[in-house]
Scaffold this active site. Structure first.
Site, PDB file in Angstrom:
ATOM      1  N   ASN A 190     -40.189  61.515  -4.180  1.00  0.00           N
ATOM      2  CA  ASN A 190     -39.464  60.440  -4.869  1.00  0.00           C
ATOM      3  C   ASN A 190     -39.533  59.201  -3.991  1.00  0.00           C
ATOM      4  OD1 ASN A 190     -37.639  58.751  -6.122  1.00  0.00           O
ATOM      5  ND2 ASN A 190     -35.823  59.936  -5.525  1.00  0.00           N
TER       6      ASN A 190
ATOM      7  N   LYS B  15     -38.459  56.316  -4.681  1.00  0.00           N
ATOM      8  CA  LYS B  15     -37.325  55.400  -4.929  1.00  0.00           C
ATOM      9  C   LYS B  15     -37.860  53.967  -5.111  1.00  0.00           C
ATOM     10  CE  LYS B  15     -34.588  58.450  -2.062  1.00  0.00           C
ATOM     11  NZ  LYS B  15     -33.259  58.754  -1.614  1.00  0.00           N
TER      12      LYS B  15
ATOM     13  N   HIS C 136     -30.664  61.627 -10.884  1.00  0.00           N
ATOM     14  CA  HIS C 136     -30.615  61.513  -9.415  1.00  0.00           C
ATOM     15  C   HIS C 136     -29.251  60.935  -9.022  1.00  0.00           C
ATOM     16  CE1 HIS C 136     -31.477  60.215  -5.335  1.00  0.00           C
ATOM     17  NE2 HIS C 136     -32.521  61.026  -5.363  1.00  0.00           N
TER      18      HIS C 136
ATOM     19  N   GLU D  17     -28.430  58.797  -6.986  1.00  0.00           N
ATOM     20  CA  GLU D  17     -28.389  57.330  -6.849  1.00  0.00           C
ATOM     21  C   GLU D  17     -28.250  56.669  -8.220  1.00  0.00           C
ATOM     22  OE1 GLU D  17     -31.918  56.946  -4.427  1.00  0.00           O
ATOM     23  OE2 GLU D  17     -30.855  57.957  -2.797  1.00  0.00           O
TER      24      GLU D  17
ATOM     25  N   GLU E 202     -29.584  68.785  -5.095  1.00  0.00           N
ATOM     26  CA  GLU E 202     -29.584  67.773  -4.037  1.00  0.00           C
ATOM     27  C   GLU E 202     -28.147  67.449  -3.644  1.00  0.00           C
ATOM     28  OE1 GLU E 202     -33.460  65.382  -4.001  1.00  0.00           O
ATOM     29  OE2 GLU E 202     -32.066  64.319  -5.266  1.00  0.00           O
TER      30      GLU E 202
ATOM     31  N   GLY F 186     -30.978  61.334   2.441  1.00  0.00           N
ATOM     32  CA  GLY F 186     -31.226  60.196   3.318  1.00  0.00           C
ATOM     33  C   GLY F 186     -30.381  60.174   4.577  1.00  0.00           C
TER      34      GLY F 186
ATOM     35  N   SER G  89     -33.007  65.425   2.733  1.00  0.00           N
ATOM     36  CA  SER G  89     -33.461  65.415   4.134  1.00  0.00           C
ATOM     37  C   SER G  89     -34.442  66.537   4.450  1.00  0.00           C
ATOM     38  CB  SER G  89     -32.263  65.452   5.089  1.00  0.00           C
ATOM     39  OG  SER G  89     -31.508  64.265   4.946  1.00  0.00           O
TER      40      SER G  89
END
Ligand code: PEP
Length: 242
Positions: A8, A10, A95, A97, A163, A169, A201
């Site tokens: 991904n 991003k 996701h 985010e 996740e 991250g 991660s």
């Protein structure tokens, strides 16, 4: 089961970044080995170019999000049909985010996943608890609710990515026992053929251990998917499948 390693990107990547995929393919000696699958989800601006350029090397291309509708008055959005038209095979939905930055709840994620299926693509549906949820001992409950709310009832192929939000991250990862517990739990709620990815991660140094866990059928990789030298060892750390 054939492992799936998804990158991904991003909101990272310009035309020059395509060179990273060329380097990756060179490391594979020309094409991804048959016993694993690789999908790269670049920004939407690069989907068509990359899907055209890499169709022969078994690198599949995915979108990072889509709108739940096929077309219409939704300025700035992109539909699953458009991603399909551009050559994508997968679309990430839900996701964390997107859930955090755009207020996407489970119902929206499910509508997007259905749109992806309608377009003939495979959704990678993301779920995961926050740090507070885990500390409160509610990780399984939260992920269970997200699965109930976000995953459409379908016979078509879907992929689930677990996740933990606090691992994305940050360089932090759950213990191997916690990953195993969560993936066993998710497996109990979805069909045997559904691939379950771990994300958060994943790096070259921890990939082998994580990818060896029962019911971990691949990984969703953010930061370490941007550079071929970081991503290649993660792809190769997965035990091969058929
Ligand atoms: C992600 O964004 O899906 C992700 C797992 O990021 P990272 O690998 O950088 O934690």
């Amino acid at each position: 089961m054939k492992p799936l390693i998804a990158g991904n990107w991003k909101m990272n990547g310009l035309a020059a970044s395509i060179a990273q995929i060329e380097s990756l393919i060179a490391k594979f000696d020309g094409a991804v080995p048959d016993d694993r699958e690789v999908v790269i989800c670049p920004p939407a601006t690069l989907v068509a170019t990359m899907a055209t350029q890499f169709s022969d090397e078994a690198i599949q291309i995915g979108g990072q999000d889509c709108h739940a509708n096929t077309n219409g008055a939704h300025t700035g959005d992109i539909s699953a049909a458009m991603l399909s038209d551009a050559g994508a095979a997968f679309v990430i939905v839900g996701h964390s985010e997107r859930r955090a930055d755009h207020g996407e709840n489970d119902a929206i994620v499910k509508a997007k996943a259905k749109a992806v299926l309608l377009a003939g693509l495979t959704p990678i549906i993301c779920v995961g608890e926050t740090e507070a949820d885990r500390k409160a001992g509610r990780a399984l409950d939260i992920v269970g609710m997200q699965l109930d709310g976000s995953v459409p009832d379908t016979e078509d192929e879907i992929v689930i990515a677990y996740e933990p939000v606090w691992a994305i991250g940050t360089g932090l990862t759950p213990t191997i026992e916690d990953i195993a517990e969560m993936h066993n739990f998710i497996r109990s709620k979805v069909s045997q053929g559904t691939r379950l990815l771990y994300g958060g991660s994943v790096k070259a140094k921890n990939a082998e251990e994580i990818l060896a866990v029962a019911n971990v059928n691949g990984a969703l990789v953010g930061g370490a998917s941007l550079q071929a030298e970081d991503f290649y060892p993660i792809v190769m750390a997965a035990p091969g499948g058929s």
